[in-house]
Structure formats: C-alpha cells, structure tokens
Design an enzyme around this catalytic site. Structure first.
Site: not given
Ligand code: FAD
Length: 276
Positions: A7, A9, A100, A155, A167, A207, A257
């Site tokens: 895929s 992006e 973020d 989770r 990542q 980055f 990806h």
């Molecule tokens: P989460 O899975 O929620 O994790 C974030 C942090 O919180 C981690 O440190 C985790 O250990 C902790 N955590 C998670 N769940 C809990 C819980 N229940 N209790 C306590 N701590 C917890 N960003 C964008 O803004 N737009 C995008 O389109 C985008 N695309 C991305 C695509 C990919 C493939 C990747 C890998 C990243 C992308 N990002 C994007 C970046 C991403 O949003 C950031 O890395 C962000 O900081 C974390 O998102 P996440 O969904 O992994 O968060």
C-alpha cells in the site's frame, strides 16, 4: 497464510495544482497494483476537507482508498459525522489513530487514545470498516516503557483492529522483535512494516526526531557526509531501503506500506529492485 499486501500513503494536497500533481503520482504508482492508497488526516480535523476530497478522488479513479482518521481534539459527534460520510461514499477501510494535538489546541477532546477510537468505530458501524492501527517497532516516544507500549498496542487489537501498519524504521530486528513480542501476547493480526524512502536527509532527521524512529549512527554519518549531494543521498537511500525491504519480506513480513511523501520515483525504483 495471509496474502502480502502493498500500500502507498499520501498526504492531502491543499491546492488544485497539488491535487493535479498527486493524481499523476497516483496513476504512476497504480501501475504497481497496490492493495490500497491511504490518505493522512491532520489531528483536530485540520485537513478534514482536503483528506475527504483526496480519498474520493482516489475512489473515483477506481482504486481502493483508506482514509486515516485521528481522534485527538475531536468529539464523538464529529467522528460519527466523518464515519457516516465515509460510509455514504462506500469507503470500507480506515486507519484509526490518536494523532498529536496541534500546537495551540488546548483540549484533547473526547478521545484520549486510539483504542477508544477503534472501540467507537466498532460500536457505531459494526463490521463495516476494515480497521488498521499504528504500531511502533522502536516504541512510541511517549510510551512509559516498551512493555506498556506493547500492551497499549494490544488494546487496539482487542478493540477490533484487523491489521496494523508500523512507524518507519531502519532496523529490521526491531520489527521482528516487535512482531514476536506481540505474538507472545496473543496478537496475530498482520503487522505491515511502514517504509520511508530516503530523499532528503534534513527532512528525514527532523521527522525521525519527532516520531522516535532511529536513524542508525552508520547511516546518519554517511548521509551527513553527502552534505548537499542529493544524488548520493538518493543512491544510498535506495540501497539501504531496498535491503531493508528484502530482509523484511524474506523474514515473513505480510506486506509493505510506503510513506511516499506524494512522490512516485523512489517507491517505484525500490519496487523494481525488489522484483515485485
Ligand atoms: P495510541 O495508540 O493512542 O498511542 C499513543 C501513546 O499513548 C503511546 O505512547 C501509547 O503507549 C500510549 N497509550 C495508548 N493507549 C493508552 C491507554 N489506553 N492508556 C495509557 N496510555 C496509552 N498522525 C496524524 O495526525 N494523522 C495521520 O494521518 C497519521 N497517520 C499515521 C499512520 C501511521 C501508519 C503511523 C504509524 C502514524 C501515523 N500518525 C498520524 C502519527 C500518530 O498519530 C502519532 O504517532 C501519535 O502520536 C500516536 O497515534 P497512535 O494512534 O499510535 O496512538
């Protein structure tokens, strides 16, 4: 065995010229027959309209589009409306993220973590969407510990994610270790490596510092040594990233990806060298 999925992006362009350029890139990359194109989404909804427009444009051209959706700073009402919009357009694939918080935005909104978004998507739309989530072979920069991050990844899987995209990273061992650790916790969904082609060292360094991806010292030193010699940086990047992809696929990675940065050349060249 799960078939390998490839895929690409994109980020949503903000001007009509940018959109035209992206169409050309997309059509070039479409010849490689990826499973889908994904489109990023700015946290807090900052790119909402551009993301939707880009996704629909991909879909109209006859390709599968997977919008990213980040929930931080958002409300249930907002996310519900976006999901409905995607459903109305027949989109069935989504990348669910926390995102973020953009600087200047004070409120985290009604979602704290991505697992809450996955839960919400499942409770609102059942099995409509194929949900991808993010994984971090070198661990998320805000994670309290490697173990914590892994449990937090689980989770998202327990909440209903179908597969994950990582990542980017340059150390294949980090990926294989992460996959093994996840499997030991009973996580068996495909974890597809995210691949960052190297085109520009200062951008890559920026980055990587922000997202916690490590540029190994030997790579950093060599890239720094090329200074402004873009051709050498690209040639080195192609060699390193192709080797990485080869190792990953040989080691059983369920696909790749590519973070294309809206450019076709590097991804296409890596693809050719891999003999895909
Ligand atoms: P989460 O899975 O929620 O994790 C974030 C942090 O919180 C981690 O440190 C985790 O250990 C902790 N955590 C998670 N769940 C809990 C819980 N229940 N209790 C306590 N701590 C917890 N960003 C964008 O803004 N737009 C995008 O389109 C985008 N695309 C991305 C695509 C990919 C493939 C990747 C890998 C990243 C992308 N990002 C994007 C970046 C991403 O949003 C950031 O890395 C962000 O900081 C974390 O998102 P996440 O969904 O992994 O968060």
């Amino acid at each position: 065995m799960t078939p390998t999925t490839f895929s690409f992006e994109f980020f949503p362009p903000k001007t009509p010229e940018g959109m035209d350029k992206l169409r050309a890139t997309r059509d070039q990359l479409a010849r490689l027959k990826p499973k889908f194109f994904s489109v990023t989404f700015g946290a807090g909804g900052s790119t909402r309209d551009f993301s939707l427009e880009t996704v629909l444009d991909i879909q109209r051209a006859g390709y599968e589009a997977a919008p990213h959706l980040s929930c931080i700073g958002s409300t249930h009402v907002n996310i519900r409306a976006i999901l409905q919009e995607y459903q109305n357009h027949g989109i069935r694939h989504i990348v669910a993220l926390r995102g973020d918080l953009p600087s200047g935005m004070a409120s985290t909104g009604e979602f704290r973590y991505a697992n809450e978004l996955v839960e919400f998507i499942r409770s609102e739309t059942g099995d409509w969407f194929n949900i991808e989530v993010a994984a971090y072979p070198e661990y998320h920069p805000q994670a309290r510990s490697a173990r914590d991050d892994l449990l937090n990844f689980k989770r998202k899987v327990d909440a209903g994610a179908n597969s994950a995209i990582t990542q980017y990273f340059f150390n294949a061992d980090a990926y294989f270790n992460f996959v093994d650790e996840a499997a030991a916790l009973g996580v068996n969904i495909p974890i597809v490596p995210g691949i960052m082609p190297i085109g520009n060292f200062s951008q890559l360094a920026r980055f990587s510092d922000a997202c916690g991806a490590e540029i190994p010292r030997w790579m950093r030193k060599q890239l720094e040594g090329y200074s402004d010699d873009i051709d050498s940086i690209r040639a080195f990047g192609l060699d390193v990233v192709t080797d990485l992809c080869e190792r990953l696929l040989k080691g059983g990675a369920p696909g790749l990806h590519f973070y294309t940065m809206n450019q076709a050349a590097a991804t296409t060249e890596i693809w050719k060298r891999l003999g895909l």
